[in-house]
Motif scaffolding. Sequence first.
Motif, PDB file in Angstrom:
ATOM      1  N   TYR A  33       0.826  -1.203   0.000  1.00  0.00           N
ATOM      2  CA  TYR A  33       0.000   0.000   0.000  1.00  0.00           C
ATOM      3  C   TYR A  33       0.862   1.256   0.000  1.00  0.00           C
ATOM      4  CZ  TYR A  33      -4.304  -2.432   1.767  1.00  0.00           C
ATOM      5  OH  TYR A  33      -5.420  -3.203   1.941  1.00  0.00           O
ATOM      6  N   ARG A  34       0.326   2.298  -0.645  1.00  0.00           N
ATOM      7  CA  ARG A  34       0.871   3.631  -0.412  1.00  0.00           C
ATOM      8  C   ARG A  34       0.342   4.126   0.936  1.00  0.00           C
ATOM      9  NH1 ARG A  34      -0.007   3.738  -5.874  1.00  0.00           N
ATOM     10  NH2 ARG A  34      -2.225   3.905  -5.434  1.00  0.00           N
ATOM     11  N   LEU A  35       1.199   4.783   1.703  1.00  0.00           N
ATOM     12  CA  LEU A  35       0.774   5.425   2.948  1.00  0.00           C
ATOM     13  C   LEU A  35       1.072   6.907   2.824  1.00  0.00           C
ATOM     14  CD1 LEU A  35       0.348   4.554   6.356  1.00  0.00           C
ATOM     15  CD2 LEU A  35       2.426   5.885   6.272  1.00  0.00           C
ATOM     16  N   ARG A  36       0.036   7.740   2.919  1.00  0.00           N
ATOM     17  CA  ARG A  36       0.203   9.181   2.752  1.00  0.00           C
ATOM     18  C   ARG A  36      -0.066   9.865   4.089  1.00  0.00           C
ATOM     19  NH1 ARG A  36      -0.178  14.360   2.388  1.00  0.00           N
ATOM     20  NH2 ARG A  36      -0.277  15.412   0.372  1.00  0.00           N
ATOM     21  N   CYS A  37       0.971  10.460   4.654  1.00  0.00           N
ATOM     22  CA  CYS A  37       0.811  11.188   5.906  1.00  0.00           C
ATOM     23  C   CYS A  37       0.229  12.566   5.593  1.00  0.00           C
ATOM     24  CB  CYS A  37       2.133  11.327   6.641  1.00  0.00           C
ATOM     25  SG  CYS A  37       2.013  12.296   8.166  1.00  0.00           S
ATOM     26  N   VAL A  38      -0.612  13.061   6.477  1.00  0.00           N
ATOM     27  CA  VAL A  38      -1.242  14.374   6.305  1.00  0.00           C
ATOM     28  C   VAL A  38      -0.188  15.485   6.242  1.00  0.00           C
ATOM     29  CG1 VAL A  38      -1.588  14.893   8.768  1.00  0.00           C
ATOM     30  CG2 VAL A  38      -3.252  15.727   7.075  1.00  0.00           C
ATOM     31  N   GLU A  39       1.014  15.189   6.768  1.00  0.00           N
ATOM     32  CA  GLU A  39       2.083  16.194   6.782  1.00  0.00           C
ATOM     33  C   GLU A  39       2.735  16.400   5.412  1.00  0.00           C
ATOM     34  OE1 GLU A  39       3.612  15.187  11.325  1.00  0.00           O
ATOM     35  OE2 GLU A  39       4.426  14.097   9.636  1.00  0.00           O
ATOM     36  N   GLY A  40       2.423  15.529   4.440  1.00  0.00           N
ATOM     37  CA  GLY A  40       2.954  15.754   3.102  1.00  0.00           C
ATOM     38  C   GLY A  40       4.048  14.807   2.642  1.00  0.00           C
ATOM     39  N   TRP A  41       4.250  13.729   3.373  1.00  0.00           N
ATOM     40  CA  TRP A  41       5.203  12.716   2.918  1.00  0.00           C
ATOM     41  C   TRP A  41       4.475  11.398   2.717  1.00  0.00           C
ATOM     42  CZ3 TRP A  41       5.339   8.816   6.544  1.00  0.00           C
ATOM     43  CH2 TRP A  41       5.013   9.151   7.854  1.00  0.00           C
ATOM     44  N   SER A  42       5.112  10.498   1.986  1.00  0.00           N
ATOM     45  CA  SER A  42       4.475   9.202   1.738  1.00  0.00           C
ATOM     46  C   SER A  42       5.506   8.091   1.684  1.00  0.00           C
ATOM     47  CB  SER A  42       3.678   9.240   0.437  1.00  0.00           C
ATOM     48  OG  SER A  42       4.537   9.420  -0.677  1.00  0.00           O
ATOM     49  N   MET A  43       5.015   6.883   1.798  1.00  0.00           N
ATOM     50  CA  MET A  43       5.847   5.681   1.733  1.00  0.00           C
ATOM     51  C   MET A  43       5.067   4.613   0.989  1.00  0.00           C
ATOM     52  SD  MET A  43       7.254   5.009   5.543  1.00  0.00           S
ATOM     53  CE  MET A  43       8.259   6.201   6.416  1.00  0.00           C
ATOM     54  N   VAL A  44       5.773   3.550   0.608  1.00  0.00           N
ATOM     55  CA  VAL A  44       5.114   2.363   0.076  1.00  0.00           C
ATOM     56  C   VAL A  44       5.533   1.209   0.986  1.00  0.00           C
ATOM     57  CG1 VAL A  44       4.949   0.773  -1.881  1.00  0.00           C
ATOM     58  CG2 VAL A  44       5.100   3.245  -2.277  1.00  0.00           C
ATOM     59  N   VAL A  45       4.540   0.562   1.594  1.00  0.00           N
ATOM     60  CA  VAL A  45       4.862  -0.438   2.620  1.00  0.00           C
ATOM     61  C   VAL A  45       4.229  -1.787   2.289  1.00  0.00           C
ATOM     62  CG1 VAL A  45       4.756  -0.978   5.089  1.00  0.00           C
ATOM     63  CG2 VAL A  45       4.905   1.417   4.352  1.00  0.00           C
ATOM     64  N   PRO A  46       5.033  -2.851   2.279  1.00  0.00           N
ATOM     65  CA  PRO A  46       4.462  -4.195   2.146  1.00  0.00           C
ATOM     66  C   PRO A  46       3.976  -4.706   3.499  1.00  0.00           C
ATOM     67  CG  PRO A  46       6.879  -4.281   1.969  1.00  0.00           C
ATOM     68  CD  PRO A  46       6.510  -2.868   2.314  1.00  0.00           C
ATOM     69  N   TRP A  47       2.681  -4.528   3.753  1.00  0.00           N
ATOM     70  CA  TRP A  47       2.085  -4.955   5.027  1.00  0.00           C
ATOM     71  C   TRP A  47       1.742  -6.431   4.981  1.00  0.00           C
ATOM     72  CZ3 TRP A  47       2.579  -1.171   8.423  1.00  0.00           C
ATOM     73  CH2 TRP A  47       2.469   0.162   8.023  1.00  0.00           C
ATOM     74  N   VAL A  48       1.579  -7.031   6.143  1.00  0.00           N
ATOM     75  CA  VAL A  48       1.047  -8.389   6.246  1.00  0.00           C
ATOM     76  C   VAL A  48      -0.139  -8.330   7.198  1.00  0.00           C
ATOM     77  CG1 VAL A  48       1.513 -10.805   6.817  1.00  0.00           C
ATOM     78  CG2 VAL A  48       3.363  -9.362   5.930  1.00  0.00           C
ATOM     79  N   GLY A  49      -1.259  -8.913   6.765  1.00  0.00           N
ATOM     80  CA  GLY A  49      -2.444  -8.909   7.615  1.00  0.00           C
ATOM     81  C   GLY A  49      -3.639  -9.433   6.850  1.00  0.00           C
ATOM     82  N   TYR A  50      -4.823  -9.110   7.343  1.00  0.00           N
ATOM     83  CA  TYR A  50      -6.045  -9.497   6.621  1.00  0.00           C
ATOM     84  C   TYR A  50      -7.076  -8.385   6.790  1.00  0.00           C
ATOM     85  CZ  TYR A  50      -6.995 -11.320  11.384  1.00  0.00           C
ATOM     86  OH  TYR A  50      -7.138 -11.455  12.747  1.00  0.00           O
ATOM     87  N   SER A  65     -11.025  12.470   6.630  1.00  0.00           N
ATOM     88  CA  SER A  65      -9.592  12.544   6.303  1.00  0.00           C
ATOM     89  C   SER A  65      -9.187  11.639   5.139  1.00  0.00           C
ATOM     90  CB  SER A  65      -8.756  12.242   7.542  1.00  0.00           C
ATOM     91  OG  SER A  65      -8.833  13.325   8.432  1.00  0.00           O
ATOM     92  N   ASN A  66     -10.017  11.642   4.113  1.00  0.00           N
ATOM     93  CA  ASN A  66      -9.641  10.939   2.887  1.00  0.00           C
ATOM     94  C   ASN A  66      -8.547  11.733   2.185  1.00  0.00           C
ATOM     95  OD1 ASN A  66     -11.627   8.803   2.972  1.00  0.00           O
ATOM     96  ND2 ASN A  66     -13.160  10.381   2.531  1.00  0.00           N
ATOM     97  N   VAL A  67      -7.562  11.036   1.650  1.00  0.00           N
ATOM     98  CA  VAL A  67      -6.504  11.727   0.911  1.00  0.00           C
ATOM     99  C   VAL A  67      -7.148  12.422  -0.285  1.00  0.00           C
ATOM    100  CG1 VAL A  67      -4.383  11.439  -0.425  1.00  0.00           C
ATOM    101  CG2 VAL A  67      -4.748  10.072   1.655  1.00  0.00           C
ATOM    102  N   ASN A  68      -6.902  13.729  -0.387  1.00  0.00           N
ATOM    103  CA  ASN A  68      -7.552  14.501  -1.441  1.00  0.00           C
ATOM    104  C   ASN A  68      -6.671  15.686  -1.841  1.00  0.00           C
ATOM    105  OD1 ASN A  68      -9.216  16.078  -3.052  1.00  0.00           O
ATOM    106  ND2 ASN A  68     -11.066  15.629  -1.840  1.00  0.00           N
ATOM    107  N   PRO A  69      -6.060  15.604  -3.040  1.00  0.00           N
ATOM    108  CA  PRO A  69      -5.154  16.675  -3.463  1.00  0.00           C
ATOM    109  C   PRO A  69      -5.884  18.001  -3.677  1.00  0.00           C
ATOM    110  CG  PRO A  69      -5.560  15.153  -5.281  1.00  0.00           C
ATOM    111  CD  PRO A  69      -6.199  14.543  -4.054  1.00  0.00           C
ATOM    112  N   GLY A  70      -7.215  17.952  -3.786  1.00  0.00           N
ATOM    113  CA  GLY A  70      -7.994  19.156  -4.046  1.00  0.00           C
ATOM    114  C   GLY A  70      -8.491  19.856  -2.791  1.00  0.00           C
ATOM    115  N   VAL A  71      -8.285  19.251  -1.639  1.00  0.00           N
ATOM    116  CA  VAL A  71      -8.700  19.881  -0.387  1.00  0.00           C
ATOM    117  C   VAL A  71      -7.460  20.095   0.468  1.00  0.00           C
ATOM    118  CG1 VAL A  71     -10.102  19.643   1.708  1.00  0.00           C
ATOM    119  CG2 VAL A  71     -11.002  18.840  -0.484  1.00  0.00           C
TER     120      VAL A  71
END
Length: 330
Positions: free
Chosen positions: A143-160, A276-282
């Motif tokens: 998944y992409r993880l987008r922090c509200v502060e303006g940075w992001s990561m791509v993380v291989p999570w494990v779960g269900y 708090s949906n990621v939204n480049p327009g808000v």
Amino acid sequence: MHFFKDRGFAHPLPSEVTPPAVYAQRRALLRQWAAGGVGTALAGWAGRDALAQGSRPGKLAPLPGARSAVAGATTMEKPTAYADVTTYNNFYEFGTDKADPAKNAGSLKTRPWTVVVEGEVRKPGTYDIESLLKLAPMEERIYRLRCVEGWSMVVPWVGYSVSELIKRVEPTGNARFVQFVTLADRAQMPGLRSSVLQWPYVEGLRMDEAMHPLSLLSFGLYGEVLPNQNGAPVRLVVPWKYGFKSGKSIVKIRFVDKQPKTSWEEAAPSEYGFYSNVNPGVDHPRWSQATERRIGEDGLFAKKRPTLMFNGYEAQVGQLYAGMDLKKLF
Ligand SMILES: Nc1nc2c(c(=O)[nH]1)N[C@H]1C(S)=C(S)[C@@H](COP(=O)(O)O)O[C@H]1N2
Ligand SMILES: [Mo]
């Protein structure tokens, strides 16, 4: 068969450090590999070979997951380096500096650990972490993880999917929202001395959001159990929302009829909404949300990336918000 076994799991099985449930799951996965099931799914996934076939960081107990079949669960973007994922963190219970959680979360005791399920459900109860690990098959989701502060990561999570747990506890007709409560223990968490937020850290989702297959209950990353600083032993990951919606080190899941309070909303209601949906327009009142800095790409010439609507998961989740004014319900 032999081919997969050699390439994938040539390293010794560290069963001594592996919880029995995890070990059993791993055995099951090995059998699946031997039968060709997982192998076929992984064929042609060359970029992910190292990740999927067992070249893990080797820091913590293994927690393998089969590649998820959920639509949108695997971005083809390059995962952020393990070192970055585990040293650049937000986990205010261990301090507000990005480096604090990795430094201070060693004091977090992740066993024994229980998660209480209560409220509007027919089957409330206390789940031991070992039983949660066995509740549903582990999947790997990138998944992409987008922090509200303006940075992001791509993380291989494990779960269900969180829905696996929700189905089993049988919500009543009154369950319209789910609140996630995380650990608040002064003895283990030096950050609780500060009043940046109200503790415990609480978050919430609408029931249909929590039931969406992309909403993940995560127990691991990079094929190993979660490092403490990433929310061990169990956390939420909601990839289309800003990172703060993904509560770490969960101890209680409460089904309620009214929209629950969240820590960030309480702290600054004009800045952090329930959705708090990621939204480049808000934009955030104090900064633009149109672009983001990908952790690991912060060299002198690194370009910012455009932030994607719903963090790139619009095809999967856009329908949940049909007809809603996303500027008002930010
Ligand atoms: N309990 C708790 N959960 C939390 C936080 C926190 O401070 N406390 N920070 C959130 C924020 S702001 C983000 S961006 C993500 C970061 O997750 P990561 O450190 O695993 O990348 O965790 C979220 N979950
Ligand atoms: Mo964040």
